[in-house]
Design an enzyme around this catalytic site. Structure first.
Site, PDB file in Angstrom:
ATOM      1  N   ARG A 264       5.505 -40.955 101.177  1.00 43.09           N
ATOM      2  CA  ARG A 264       6.842 -41.391 100.402  1.00 43.09           C
ATOM      3  C   ARG A 264       7.625 -40.322  99.610  1.00 43.09           C
ATOM      4  O   ARG A 264       8.566 -40.097  99.475  1.00 43.09           O
ATOM      5  CB  ARG A 264       6.753 -42.391  99.762  1.00 43.09           C
TER       6      ARG A 264
ATOM      7  N   LYS B  61       2.082 -63.695 114.573  1.00 37.82           N
ATOM      8  CA  LYS B  61       2.730 -65.111 114.312  1.00 37.82           C
ATOM      9  C   LYS B  61       4.298 -65.169 114.924  1.00 37.82           C
ATOM     10  O   LYS B  61       5.184 -64.421 114.414  1.00 37.82           O
ATOM     11  CB  LYS B  61       2.584 -65.820 113.064  1.00 37.82           C
TER      12      LYS B  61
ATOM     13  N   GLY C 128       5.590 -53.039 108.804  1.00 38.09           N
ATOM     14  CA  GLY C 128       4.225 -53.339 108.599  1.00 38.09           C
ATOM     15  C   GLY C 128       3.314 -52.828 109.541  1.00 38.09           C
ATOM     16  O   GLY C 128       3.008 -51.569 109.461  1.00 38.09           O
TER      17      GLY C 128
ATOM     18  N   GLY D 190       9.657 -54.560 104.799  1.00 36.39           N
ATOM     19  CA  GLY D 190      10.240 -55.688 104.311  1.00 36.39           C
ATOM     20  C   GLY D 190      11.811 -55.288 104.630  1.00 36.39           C
ATOM     21  O   GLY D 190      12.633 -56.193 105.099  1.00 36.39           O
TER      22      GLY D 190
HETATM   23  P1  AMP Z   1       2.315 -59.076 112.079  1.00 40.23           P
HETATM   24  O1  AMP Z   1       2.129 -58.727 110.638  1.00 40.23           O
HETATM   25  O2  AMP Z   1       3.034 -60.267 112.357  1.00 40.23           O
HETATM   26  O3  AMP Z   1       2.911 -57.794 112.856  1.00 40.23           O
HETATM   27  O4  AMP Z   1       0.900 -59.311 112.679  1.00 40.23           O
HETATM   28  C1  AMP Z   1      -0.269 -58.207 112.887  1.00 40.23           C
HETATM   29  C2  AMP Z   1      -1.506 -58.791 113.002  1.00 40.23           C
HETATM   30  O5  AMP Z   1      -1.402 -59.458 114.131  1.00 40.23           O
HETATM   31  C3  AMP Z   1      -2.561 -57.804 112.936  1.00 40.23           C
HETATM   32  O6  AMP Z   1      -3.281 -57.686 111.871  1.00 40.23           O
HETATM   33  C4  AMP Z   1      -3.247 -57.881 114.361  1.00 40.23           C
HETATM   34  O7  AMP Z   1      -4.629 -57.931 114.161  1.00 40.23           O
HETATM   35  C5  AMP Z   1      -2.764 -59.462 114.702  1.00 40.23           C
HETATM   36  N1  AMP Z   1      -2.979 -59.826 116.145  1.00 40.23           N
HETATM   37  C6  AMP Z   1      -2.455 -59.076 117.255  1.00 40.23           C
HETATM   38  N2  AMP Z   1      -2.706 -59.814 118.069  1.00 40.23           N
HETATM   39  C7  AMP Z   1      -3.474 -60.898 117.962  1.00 40.23           C
HETATM   40  C8  AMP Z   1      -4.359 -61.809 118.866  1.00 40.23           C
HETATM   41  N3  AMP Z   1      -4.105 -61.893 120.010  1.00 40.23           N
HETATM   42  N4  AMP Z   1      -4.986 -62.748 118.072  1.00 40.23           N
HETATM   43  C9  AMP Z   1      -4.968 -62.655 116.739  1.00 40.23           C
HETATM   44  N5  AMP Z   1      -4.247 -61.778 115.937  1.00 40.23           N
HETATM   45  C10 AMP Z   1      -3.545 -60.860 116.495  1.00 40.23           C
END
Ligand code: AMP
Length: 395
Positions: A35, A197, A353, A376
């Site tokens: 940064r 998610k 992220g 964010g």
């Molecule tokens: P996000 O913060 O929503 O971008 O999610 C990132 C997280 O999703 C990471 O920590 C990954 O380990 C998790 N992730 C990716 N694919 C899967 C999966 N098939 N099952 C569970 N977690 C997952």
């Protein structure tokens, strides 16, 4: 849009909101200076014009004045990286700060103490912002990481510089990169959305459907879609209450002529662990007791084709549980494809992220066009929100 190059800083004092919220170790040494490096071009331009820089930032989330969160710990690192004398003043407002600014010579830097030692910073207090405004002739916002916060130093202070305010070079680059994906980018435009998610990505998906030609859905999110479509997902991650929404997204995409690409196979495992037993499985036939933790070989091949045929790419979210070596392959292969496309002239933006963490971990940082510095802030931009820190400069 007023940017740094619209101003000459000769004999001017620039009050710059930077994001020096860097990690420190137990001995208060900076462990990742990304940064600080990111703010360097802005600082150097001002110094080369013959101006001086008053740098303001937050560090962590202190409760009142706490020595461990003092920006004095990073002054030496800033001096090393920028290569000019850097002074520190132990308050960000008041007589001491004003005197330090008055004594600041052209070509020098001054770091103010942590803005968040005053609660007025995060509450966006007008009086506090006015006090900050006394510490410079021109206000420069170069902190994308906090541009989605309406804090005193990121937003309110700009009101006290009606003519003399601008974006720094870093913030300008962030804005232009997002614009390339959202409006000005060459078609076909592809968004790759992975991660855990659906619920955390839904506003982004709905906002970008009007702006893209292809959408790749990957990661844990996949299984909510597959179950909604009638597939068996075993013990894979799923948000049952989002299944209807998933079907609605597919309908919206069709209506908007966006081609959606969903994994056709997965690496499934009998445990969430590097020691798990694994096999390749059709995405819709995952047995009970097994869960999909990474993209399968057919999916990787299909996604590679889509990526190589795109001219503008946004990547947010991993294709699998990349933190575990055993399930990192899909994310690495996607990174390889995006790197290859970038080499042949495609614009690629990585943001938000975990995808940034993945890109750094696997060494793709310099093989994509731009890696966003704001988690964010990036996500809110993709959701179509106007960030207060950006609006305050445009006003
Ligand atoms: P996000 O913060 O929503 O971008 O999610 C990132 C997280 O999703 C990471 O920590 C990954 O380990 C998790 N992730 C990716 N694919 C899967 C999966 N098939 N099952 C569970 N977690 C997952």
């Amino acid at each position: 849009m007023r940017t740094l190059n619209d101003f000459n800083f000769k004999n001017k004092k620039a009050l710059i909101r930077v994001d020096f919220n860097v990690p420190l170790n137990d001995e208060f040494k900076v462990t990742d200076a990304t940064r600080i490096e990111a703010a360097k071009p802005t600082i150097i331009k001002i110094l080369e014009d013959g101006g001086s820089c008053v740098l303001m930032s937050h560090l962590g989330r202190p409760k009142g004045v706490q020595d461990e969160f003092s920006l004095k710990h990073i002054a030496n690192k800033v001096e090393d990286i920028i290569g000019v004398e850097t002074k520190f003043v132990s308050n960000c407002i008041g007589a001491e700060a004003e005197a330090a600014v008055a004594n600041l010579e052209p070509g020098k830097l001054l770091i103010l103490e942590n803005l968040r030692f005053h609660t007025e910073e995060t509450s966006g207090d007008r009086n506090f912002a006015e006090q900050l405004s006394k510490l410079g002739d021109i206000y420069v916002n170069d902190a994308f990481g906090t541009a989605h916060r309406a804090h005193a130093s990121t937003t309110v202070v700009a009101d006290f510089f009606p003519e003399n305010k601008c974006f720094g070079l870093l913030l300008e680059q962030e804005i232009k990169s997002i614009e390339k994906v959202m409006t000005t980018g060459e078609k076909p435009v592809l968004a790759v959305l992975g991660g855990a998610k659906v619920s955390s990505k839904i506003t982004i998906i709905e906002n970008i459907l009007d702006k893209i030609d292809h959408l790749i859905i990957g990661g844990g999110m996949t299984f909510t879609f597959i179950k909604a479509l009638g597939g068996n997902i075993g013990n894979s991650l799923c948000e049952d209450d989002k299944m209807e929404l998933a079907l609605d997204i597919l309908k919206q995409a069709e209506a908007k002529n966006v081609k959606v690409h969903i994994p056709t196979d997965a690496i499934i495992a009998d445990a969430f662990s590097n020691d798990a037993n694994t096999k390749i499985c059709d995405i819709s036939s995952i047995p009970d007791g097994w869960m999909g933790l990474d993209a399968g070989p057919e999916t990787i091949k299909n996604f590679n084709n889509v990526v190589l045929n795109s001219k503008t790419i946004l990547w947010n979210g991993p294709l699998g549980v990349f933190e575990l070596d055993k399930f990192a392959n899909g994310t690495i292969e996607l990174g390889n494809s995006i790197a290859e496309a970038t080499k042949s002239g495609t614009f690629s933006l990585v943001g938000g992220g975990d995808s940034v963490a993945a890109v750094k971990q696997f060494g793709f940082e310099n093989k994509v066009s731009y890696v966003s510095t704001g988690g964010g802030a990036m996500l809110e931009s993709l959701e179509g929100k106007t960030l207060p820190g950006i609006a305050a400069i445009l006003k």
